[in-house]
Scaffold this active site. Structure first.
Site, PDB file in Angstrom:
ATOM      1  N   HIS A 112       0.788  -1.392   0.076  1.00 31.38           N
ATOM      2  CA  HIS A 112       0.157   0.162   0.075  1.00 31.38           C
ATOM      3  C   HIS A 112       0.787   1.370  -0.145  1.00 31.38           C
ATOM      4  O   HIS A 112       0.259   2.257   0.039  1.00 31.38           O
ATOM      5  CB  HIS A 112      -1.085  -0.129   1.157  1.00 31.38           C
ATOM      6  CG  HIS A 112      -2.002  -0.998   1.141  1.00 31.38           C
ATOM      7  ND1 HIS A 112      -2.804  -0.960   0.154  1.00 31.38           N
ATOM      8  CD2 HIS A 112      -2.216  -2.014   2.075  1.00 31.38           C
ATOM      9  CE1 HIS A 112      -3.659  -2.003   0.393  1.00 31.38           C
ATOM     10  NE2 HIS A 112      -3.377  -2.722   1.464  1.00 31.38           N
ATOM     11  N   ASP A 151      -3.180 -10.416  -2.711  1.00 31.25           N
ATOM     12  CA  ASP A 151      -3.609  -9.940  -1.111  1.00 31.25           C
ATOM     13  C   ASP A 151      -5.010  -9.691  -1.484  1.00 31.25           C
ATOM     14  O   ASP A 151      -5.477  -9.576  -2.564  1.00 31.25           O
ATOM     15  CB  ASP A 151      -2.808  -8.783  -0.850  1.00 31.25           C
ATOM     16  CG  ASP A 151      -3.056  -8.389   0.248  1.00 31.25           C
ATOM     17  OD1 ASP A 151      -2.208  -8.653   1.386  1.00 31.25           O
ATOM     18  OD2 ASP A 151      -4.126  -7.703   0.726  1.00 31.25           O
ATOM     19  N   HIS A 153      -6.676  -7.142  -0.289  1.00 33.08           N
ATOM     20  CA  HIS A 153      -6.987  -5.913  -0.551  1.00 33.08           C
ATOM     21  C   HIS A 153      -5.962  -5.473  -1.868  1.00 33.08           C
ATOM     22  O   HIS A 153      -5.049  -5.739  -2.049  1.00 33.08           O
ATOM     23  CB  HIS A 153      -6.093  -4.969   0.625  1.00 33.08           C
ATOM     24  CG  HIS A 153      -6.687  -5.334   1.832  1.00 33.08           C
ATOM     25  ND1 HIS A 153      -6.174  -6.408   2.627  1.00 33.08           N
ATOM     26  CD2 HIS A 153      -7.560  -4.696   2.583  1.00 33.08           C
ATOM     27  CE1 HIS A 153      -7.105  -6.747   3.794  1.00 33.08           C
ATOM     28  NE2 HIS A 153      -7.795  -5.550   3.994  1.00 33.08           N
ATOM     29  N   ASP A 240      -4.630 -12.858   3.240  1.00 35.22           N
ATOM     30  CA  ASP A 240      -5.752 -12.383   3.873  1.00 35.22           C
ATOM     31  C   ASP A 240      -7.095 -12.855   2.842  1.00 35.22           C
ATOM     32  O   ASP A 240      -8.032 -12.445   3.409  1.00 35.22           O
ATOM     33  CB  ASP A 240      -5.958 -11.133   4.101  1.00 35.22           C
ATOM     34  CG  ASP A 240      -5.181 -10.072   3.303  1.00 35.22           C
ATOM     35  OD1 ASP A 240      -4.842 -10.596   2.220  1.00 35.22           O
ATOM     36  OD2 ASP A 240      -4.899  -8.939   3.515  1.00 35.22           O
TER      37      ASP A 240
END
Length: 437
Positions: A112, A151, A153, A240
Site C-alpha cells: 500500500h 492479497d 486488498h 488474507d
C-alpha cells in the site's frame, strides 16, 4: 527421501521489535507461528530448501522507488529496512541461480506504500516489492517484470509506483473495492498514458473461493503473462483471502493458495497481508513453500477446514464467469487503445490520498509527458496535512531526449519556486537520487 523438485530459498524476518500497536493485526507474532510450523513440518531439512539470512536494505535502495518526505530516515525504521532487505536477499539467490525460486517471509508489509511517502497507510511505509524490482533492474539488467498481487486488498501502492511503466505488468486479484479497503482496483484502472494495459485489476466478489481464484488465474492471469513475456514473475503473496481471516470476507484455503502458487510458478514471492495468525497463516505459508519447491501439496490442510470451509456458492461462480468474460475482452481480445494525447503533450492528474494508519491527508498534482519513446518524465507536486510540501521529478530508465529536457525544465522551475520545502530528483537512467532542497 522427500526432496524439493525446485531449489527454493526461504528468508524469515518476523520483526520482533516492530508493531503498529500490541493488539493490531500487523503485530510481532504474525510470523512466529509460521516459523514453528515450518520447523514442525521439517521443511528446512528437505534437500533443496535453503534458508538465507536477512540483511538490511540501504536508503539508496528505497530511493530507487520512493520520494520519502521529508527523508527516508523519517519513514523507514530498522525493521522496514530489514524487511525490504530480505526481499533483496531473495532476489540475489534467484538471480545468481543458487535457487530456482525464493519466498521472503518478512514484515512489515509494503504493497500500500505509494511512490510518494508521507507516513504509514494500510500498515505499509515502504513498498518492499518495488524496492526489490528496482534492485533487480539495476543490479541484474532485467527490463520486463510481472507482479501478480494475490492479497485480498487491492495493491494500490504498487499500482501507483508502476502506473506509468510499460515494462512492469501489474496484476491485482483482490476483493472488490466496493466492499473493502482501499476502495480501489477496478477494471477501468488500466495504466497511465504511456502504459495503457500494463495494469490489470481483477475485483472479485466477497465469498470467492479457490474455484473462483483458480478460474481467474487460468482464464486471464496466465494468458496475460504469456502475452507479456516477463523475464521474472513476482507473487505479492498476501494471504488474507483465507476464510478465517478476521478483516476480510473471502473463502480461500491453504490448499487453494498452494495450488494457485503451483500453477503460477513465480520466481519470487513476498509475504504481504494475512492476519489469521494461528489458524491460517502458518498453513498457508507452508503450502506456498511446498508449492514453490515443487512438492506434493495434497495434504495441506488447516485445522478449521472441515468445520468452517464451504465450497464456492453457485451465484459467486456465475458472477466470476461473467467478470472473466468481460476482462478477457477488455485486456486480451480488445486491449486498451493508446492514449489519444499527442507526443510531447503534458497530461495533468490530481489525487487525494488518505493515510489511514497515520491519519494524514495528502494532495498530489502530477504532470506526465505523453511519450511514444519512453515511459515519460514525471513531476509530482505533493503536500500533506503534516505541512510538508515537496516536488519530486522522476526521469525514467531509457529516457528520450524530449523527456530529459522537460525533466530538467521542471527541476529548474521548482528551484525558483520558494513554496517547496523539499525538491527531489530521481534519475533512473543514471541510477541517482538528488536532494536539491
Amino acid at each position: 527421501m522427500i526432496r524439493a523438485k525446485r531449489k527454493t530459498g526461504l528468508i524469515f524476518f518476523p520483526a520482533f521489535d516492530w508493531a503498529i500497536s500490541p493488539t493490531h493485526p500487523e503485530r510481532e507474532e504474525r510470523l512466529l507461528y509460521t516459523q514453528d510450523q515450518v520447523m514442525e513440518e521439517g521443511l528446512l531439512d528437505v534437500p533443496g530448501i535453503r534458508e538465507y539470512r536477512v540483511r538490511p536494505a540501504k536508503y539508496s535502495d528505497l530511493q530507487r522507488v520512493h520520494f520519502c518526505v521529508p527523508d527516508e530516515q523519517s519513514m523507514a525504521t530498522e525493521s522496514h529496512l530489514i524487511s525490504a532487505g530480505g526481499c533483496l536477499v531473495a532476489a540475489d539467490a534467484v538471480m545468481k541461480k543458487e535457487v530456482e525460486s525464493a519466498f521472503a517471509l518478512v514484515r512489515p508489509p509494503g504493497h500500500h506504500a505509494m511512490k510518494v511517502v508521507h507516513g504509514n497507510r494500510g500498515f505499509c511505509n515502504i513498498n518492499i516489492e518495488a524496492v526489490m524490482v528496482e534492485y533487480i533492474r539495476d543490479v541484474y539488467g532485467v527490463k520486463k517484470v510481472a507482479i501478480v498481487d494475490t492479497d485480498c486488498h487491492h495493491g494500490d501502492g504498487t499500482q501507483d509506483v508502476y502506473w506509468h511503466d510499460p515494462n512492469v505488468l501489474f496484476i491485482s486479484m483482490h476483493q472488490d473495492g466496493r466492499t473493502l479497503y482501499p476502495g480501489s482496483g477496478f477494471a477501468e484502472e488500466n495504466g497511465g498514458a504511456n502504459a495503457r494495459g500494463a495494469t490489470i485489476n481483477i475485483p472479485l466478489p466477497p465469498r470467492t473461493g479457490e474455484k473462483g481464484f483458480l478460474y481467474a488465474l487460468d482464464e486471464l492471469v496466465m494468458p496475460l503473462l504469456e502475452k507479456f513475456e516477463p523475464e521474472i514473475v513476482i507473487n505479492s503473496a498476501g494471504q488474507d483471502n483465507h476464510f478465517d481471516d478476521p478483516i476480510t470476507h473471502m473463502n480461500f484455503s491453504a490448499k487453494g493458495y498452494a495450488e494457485l502458487n503451483a500453477r503460477l510458478k513465480p520466481d519470487l514471492a513476498v509475504l504481504e497481508g494475512g492476519y489469521s495468525v494461528e489458524k491460517a497463516l502458518p498453513y498457508v505459508n507452508v503450502g506456498i513453500i511446498m508449492a514453490m519447491a515443487g512438492m506434493d501439496t495434497s495434504t495441506v490442510k488447516e485445522p478449521g477446514y472441515d468445520k468452517h470451509y464451504a465450497p464456492q456458492a453457485p451465484d459467486i461462480t456465475d458472477y466470476i464467469t461473467n467478470l472473466m468474460g468481460t476482462l478477457k475482452d477488455q485486456f486480451l481480445i480488445n486491449p486498451p487503445a493508446p492514449h489519444p494525447a499527442k507526443n510531447g503533450e503534458i497530461i495533468t492528474t490530481s489525487k487525494r490520498i488518505f493515510y489511514d494508519t497515520d491519519m494524514i491527508n495528502e494532495n498530489q498534482d502530477e504532470r506526465l509527458v505523453r511519450c511514444r519513446d519512453c515511459a515519460g518524465a514525471l513531476a509530482i507536486d505533493s503536500h500533506s496535512s503534516k505541512g510538508n510540501k515537496m516536488m519530486g521529478v522522476h526521469i525514467p530508465k531509457d529516457v528520450c531526449p524530449m523527456c530529459q529536457k522537460m525533466a530538467e525544465k521542471w527541476v529548474n522551475e521548482a528551484l525558483d519556486n520558494k513554496k517547496f520545502h523539499h525538491i527531489f530528483l530521481q534519475d533512473r537512467t543514471k541510477c541517482t537520487y538528488e536532494v536539491l532542497r
